[in-house]
Design a protein around this motif. Structure first.
Motif, PDB file in Angstrom:
ATOM      1  N   HIS A  39       0.830  -1.212   0.000  1.00  0.00           N
ATOM      2  CA  HIS A  39       0.000   0.000   0.000  1.00  0.00           C
ATOM      3  C   HIS A  39       0.866   1.264   0.000  1.00  0.00           C
ATOM      4  N   LYS A  40       2.023   1.193   0.666  1.00  0.00           N
ATOM      5  CA  LYS A  40       2.934   2.338   0.661  1.00  0.00           C
ATOM      6  C   LYS A  40       3.406   2.661  -0.753  1.00  0.00           C
ATOM      7  N   ARG A  41       3.546   1.632  -1.567  1.00  0.00           N
ATOM      8  CA  ARG A  41       4.066   1.804  -2.914  1.00  0.00           C
ATOM      9  C   ARG A  41       2.978   2.160  -3.923  1.00  0.00           C
ATOM     10  N   PRO A  43      -1.042   3.200  -3.203  1.00  0.00           N
ATOM     11  CA  PRO A  43      -2.204   3.279  -2.307  1.00  0.00           C
ATOM     12  C   PRO A  43      -3.429   2.573  -2.879  1.00  0.00           C
ATOM     13  N   SER A  46      -9.609   1.701   0.520  1.00  0.00           N
ATOM     14  CA  SER A  46      -9.681   1.358   1.944  1.00  0.00           C
ATOM     15  C   SER A  46     -10.322   0.005   2.184  1.00  0.00           C
ATOM     16  N   ARG A  49      -7.532  -2.636   1.765  1.00  0.00           N
ATOM     17  CA  ARG A  49      -6.199  -2.206   2.173  1.00  0.00           C
ATOM     18  C   ARG A  49      -5.484  -3.215   3.060  1.00  0.00           C
ATOM     19  N   VAL A  55      -4.679  -6.330  -2.372  1.00  0.00           N
ATOM     20  CA  VAL A  55      -3.798  -5.206  -2.695  1.00  0.00           C
ATOM     21  C   VAL A  55      -2.834  -5.611  -3.809  1.00  0.00           C
TER      22      VAL A  55
END
Length: 268
Positions: A39-41, A43, A46, A49, A55
């Protein structure tokens, strides 16, 4: 459990919780932690997530499979040092071990123990494949070998979801599992060497959770037609209703103790 392992009557089945036994691991130790890293890479919405599989599928659909594979390799790039559980298991004359995480610490323990009689079988994605292929096999040096090599190996290390080494094989996106789950009931994705070696044995689940349907499905199909008995080291208070039902349905004896305490008893 110790007697069963020493007699090669039980198959260790390691989950991601095994890598955090002694120190904080340098790689994620839960599917939720992998989801957070992905998710950091890129987004993700929600509602998906916290699901690693969803993801990963989101990334594959929007960025390409090569991007997902590169990011997974980056997330699991740091080597995970084997702990006392890995080393203990690697030193036993076991016919089979199962490692369901991507880090490769158990494979490292086998190599560091000088084991040259091991063949590792890893699950592989069928993305981009035009062959009827579910797995690839590797010798102790990491060279790819014919699947039949597993038949003659003293020990088979089965990594059903792949592994970062030696070839960055990752089953992680929902799409990776579409065909696997279609055929897993008839056992097509399960290697012949695994089917043969599990039959007279039981399983010991160490560092595993079964709070997701995917995790339960794989465990169910891997232990299918095995003799038993089966054990799982768990924190009973954390188990969901589905996990409790899974243990009951498959006659898995729950050992409600910390993994470290159980490891101390096993290692002796």
């Amino acid at each position: 459990m110790r007697a069963g392992l020493l007699a090669d009557e039980l198959v260790p089945y390691l989950g991601p919780g095994a890598i955090g036994l002694e120190t904080e691991p340098p790689v994620p130790a839960t599917p939720e932690a992998v989801a957070a890293e992905l998710h950091k890479r890129a987004p993700a919405p929600s509602k998906i997530r916290t699901s690693m599989w969803s993801v990963a599928q989101f990334i594959e659909s929007r960025r390409h499979r090569r991007t997902l594979q590169a990011w997974m390799a980056e997330i699991f790039a740091a080597p995970v040092a084997p702990n006392r559980l890995h080393r203990f298991l690697a030193g036993l004359p076991l016919s089979m071990l199962v490692d369901t995480w991507y880090d490769g610490a158990l494979a490292t323990a086998l190599r560091e123990g000088g084991r040259t009689d091991v063949v590792e079988i890893q699950g592989v994605t069928r993305a981009g494949e035009f062959r009827d292929i579910w797995t690839k096999a590797y010798d102790a040096a990491g060279a790819e070998v014919a699947p039949e090599a597993a038949d003659a190996a003293k020990t088979v290390l089965y990594a059903p979801h792949g592994g970062v080494r030696p070839a960055k094989n990752f089953l992680v996106a929902d799409s990776d599992y579409v065909e696997v789950l279609t055929e897993i009931d008839i056992q097509s994705p399960i290697p012949a060497a695994v089917k043969h070696r599990r039959t007279p044995r039981g399983f010991v689940f160490l560092g595993c959770r079964f709070h997701d349907q995917m995790l339960r499905t794989y465990a169910r199909q891997i232990l299918k037609r095995s003799k038993g008995p089966h054990y799982a080291v768990v924190d009973r208070e954390r188990l969901t209703r589905n996990e409790l039902k899974f243990l009951a349905d498959h006659d898995i004896v729950a050992i409600d103790l910390p993994l470290g305490a159980v490891t101390d008893l096993l290692v002796g």
